[in-house]
Design an enzyme around this catalytic site. Structure first.
Site, PDB file in Angstrom:
ATOM      1  N   THR A 206       0.925  -1.233   0.019  1.00 46.22           N
ATOM      2  CA  THR A 206      -0.143   0.215   0.154  1.00 46.22           C
ATOM      3  C   THR A 206       1.250   0.860  -0.045  1.00 46.22           C
ATOM      4  O   THR A 206       2.057   0.949  -0.392  1.00 46.22           O
ATOM      5  CB  THR A 206      -1.126   0.260   1.113  1.00 46.22           C
ATOM      6  OG1 THR A 206      -2.242   1.130   0.789  1.00 46.22           O
ATOM      7  CG2 THR A 206      -0.529  -0.147   1.988  1.00 46.22           C
ATOM      8  N   ASN A 207      -0.108   2.519   0.179  1.00 38.78           N
ATOM      9  CA  ASN A 207       0.854   3.572   0.588  1.00 38.78           C
ATOM     10  C   ASN A 207       0.503   4.195   1.804  1.00 38.78           C
ATOM     11  O   ASN A 207      -0.509   3.877   2.224  1.00 38.78           O
ATOM     12  CB  ASN A 207       1.484   4.688  -0.831  1.00 38.78           C
ATOM     13  CG  ASN A 207      -0.208   5.121  -1.481  1.00 38.78           C
ATOM     14  OD1 ASN A 207      -0.480   5.367  -0.807  1.00 38.78           O
ATOM     15  ND2 ASN A 207      -0.497   3.584  -2.789  1.00 38.78           N
ATOM     16  N   ALA A 208       0.984   5.549   1.749  1.00 41.15           N
ATOM     17  CA  ALA A 208       0.856   6.241   2.726  1.00 41.15           C
ATOM     18  C   ALA A 208      -0.430   7.107   2.334  1.00 41.15           C
ATOM     19  O   ALA A 208      -1.118   8.104   3.198  1.00 41.15           O
ATOM     20  CB  ALA A 208       2.065   6.987   2.913  1.00 41.15           C
ATOM     21  N   SER A 209      -1.288   7.034   1.215  1.00 35.62           N
ATOM     22  CA  SER A 209      -1.561   8.285   1.122  1.00 35.62           C
ATOM     23  C   SER A 209      -3.384   7.599   2.268  1.00 35.62           C
ATOM     24  O   SER A 209      -3.337   6.800   2.685  1.00 35.62           O
ATOM     25  CB  SER A 209      -3.073   8.057  -0.354  1.00 35.62           C
ATOM     26  OG  SER A 209      -3.967   8.996  -0.208  1.00 35.62           O
ATOM     27  N   ALA A 273      -4.815   7.127  -4.736  1.00 33.84           N
ATOM     28  CA  ALA A 273      -2.947   6.596  -4.384  1.00 33.84           C
ATOM     29  C   ALA A 273      -3.162   5.371  -4.843  1.00 33.84           C
ATOM     30  O   ALA A 273      -3.282   4.439  -4.203  1.00 33.84           O
ATOM     31  CB  ALA A 273      -2.067   7.179  -3.638  1.00 33.84           C
TER      32      ALA A 273
END
Ligand code: C5P
Length: 393
Positions: A206-209, A273
């Site tokens: 995943t990512n930090a969004s 994102a």
């Protein structure tokens, strides 16, 4: 969109129902066609005749629900009305609507109505605070219902507290703002938040969004009168009321949700994102640590906006590009590759911009290059972006 909007005006049982004729009168004066529907509780406080006289239409009651005259009243009302307001919304009414309990004409009609629903709750402060009532309110907000009030003030019992129905002007203004906004009648589809691409049941990419910018875009569009659908990846943030939320986890689920709704949308804004890569296969359970490196073969996720770019039929397409640094050429290449009308470029390394902060700074690029820039709270930036979208050729 029909030129004259029809509003379903529900009245439920509570002393604030005595103000319902004033609300109906103001809505009619503002140019709306009003269909009044009273619950049996409301009939104890206000006469259908008063509402019928003010709206110039029959005022419907539960006596009109199960009739043998061949009319399916709740279906007819739901189809004819594009927006609904219930004022006052009593604790009992909130419970019935939250539970989908269609035993009254009002709830049955609202369950079938395709459009924004506004509720103006009114009850004693102790009732409003009660966890059971708050749970119903949370359920309804999660379904996209919009609340107007309640406000603090004098209550029917003579005590003071939070539970008083919002003033008539405030209720009418909230409904009319939606009716007259710049995006009134537009159907807006927004992707927001990160996606999760599972390797197994417990591990994912995943990512930090956080979804904050997408939620701000949805809220601002709602306030300008759009009918908003938010396709939302995993986030702990609460989506705004009054928008339809489709919760998804992975890029392929997000794509499927967009595919199902794209044809009936006017504008698609990709704020999500989307994770760039995903494990080629999702394994069940938990892969043993010793097998992890072997299990981790990756592939690219589907590009949702690019899909939309290839399938558009007049929709406006807007993307966001999160970069480290501001590379306008790369953003223009992205706009062209995905077939976008507008791309908002932000620099993740800039303080006060990008992921997980409440402010942002964006450069807006159209098909012919730089259109402008906006900074401030994500809500202010969202409003500026909607302004730019409104000005697109
Ligand atoms: O290609 P990149 O991820 O930088 O593009 C960003 C824009 O494209 C965003 O608007 C994002 O929501 C969208 N996007 C998408 N599907 C992907 C990747 C990005 O819709 N798989």
């Amino acid at each position: 969109m029909p030129t004259r909007r029809r509003l379903l005006f529900g009245v439920s049982g509570g002393i604030a129902a005595v103000k319902a004729p004033l609300v109906a009168s103001r809505l009619v004066q503002a140019g709306l066609e009003v269909e009044a529907v009273l619950t049996s509780g409301a009939e104890a406080f206000v006469r259908p005749l008063a509402l019928a006289a003010l709206t110039g239409r029959p005022a419907w009651t539960d006596g009109d629900f199960m009739t043998a005259d061949g009319a399916i009243r709740h279906v007819d009302l739901a189809r004819r009305c594009q927006v609904a307001l219930v004022a006052p919304a009593s604790a009992a009414f909130l419970a019935h609507l939250a539970a989908g309990d269609a035993t009254s004409l009002l709830v049955a009609s609202l369950l079938g109505l395709d459009g924004p629903i506004y509720l103006a709750p009114a009850m004693e402060a102790e009732m409003w605070r009660h966890p059971a009532v708050q749970a119903n309110v949370t359920t309804l907000i999660g379904q996209g219902v919009r609340l107007i009030g309640p406000v603090s003030g004098r209550l029917a019992s003579g005590s003071h507290g939070l539970g008083r129905m919002a003033e008539v002007e405030m209720i009418v203004d909230a409904v009319l703002a939606q009716h007259q906004g710049a995006l009134s009648g537009k159907r807006v589809l927004i992707t927001a938040g990160p996606t999760r691409e599972h390797l197994d049941d417990v591990r994912y990419i995943t990512n930090a969004s956080t979804g904050m910018m997408g939620l701000a875009m949805a809220e601002a569009a709602r306030d300008q009168g759009a009918q908003v659908t938010l396709v939302l990846g995993p986030t702990h943030l609460l989506p705004p009321g009054g928008v339809e939320v489709v919760a998804v986890e992975s890029a392929s689920e997000m794509l499927a949700a967009v595919e199902a709704r794209f044809a009936e949308s006017d504008i698609l804004v990709g704020v999500a994102a989307v994770a760039d890569l995903r494990p080629s296969q999702r394994q069940a359970g938990k892969v043993a640590k010793s097998g992890l490196a072997h299990a981790l073969s990756l592939e690219e996720t589907p590009d949702i906006l690019a899909w939309a770019g290839q399938h558009r039929q007049g929709q406006i397409l807007v993307g966001f590009a999160a970069q480290v640094g501001l590379d306008q050429e790369a953003a223009m290449a992205k706009l062209r590759a995905k077939g976008l009308d507008l791309i908002l470029l932000n620099d993740l390394s800039e303080p006060g911009a990008g992921f997980a902060v409440s402010t942002n700074h964006v450069l807006a690029l159209g098909r012919k290059g730089l259109l402008g820039e906006a900074s401030g709270s994500k809500r202010q930036v969202a409003e500026a972006v909607w302004g730019l979208i409104g000005g697109l050729p």
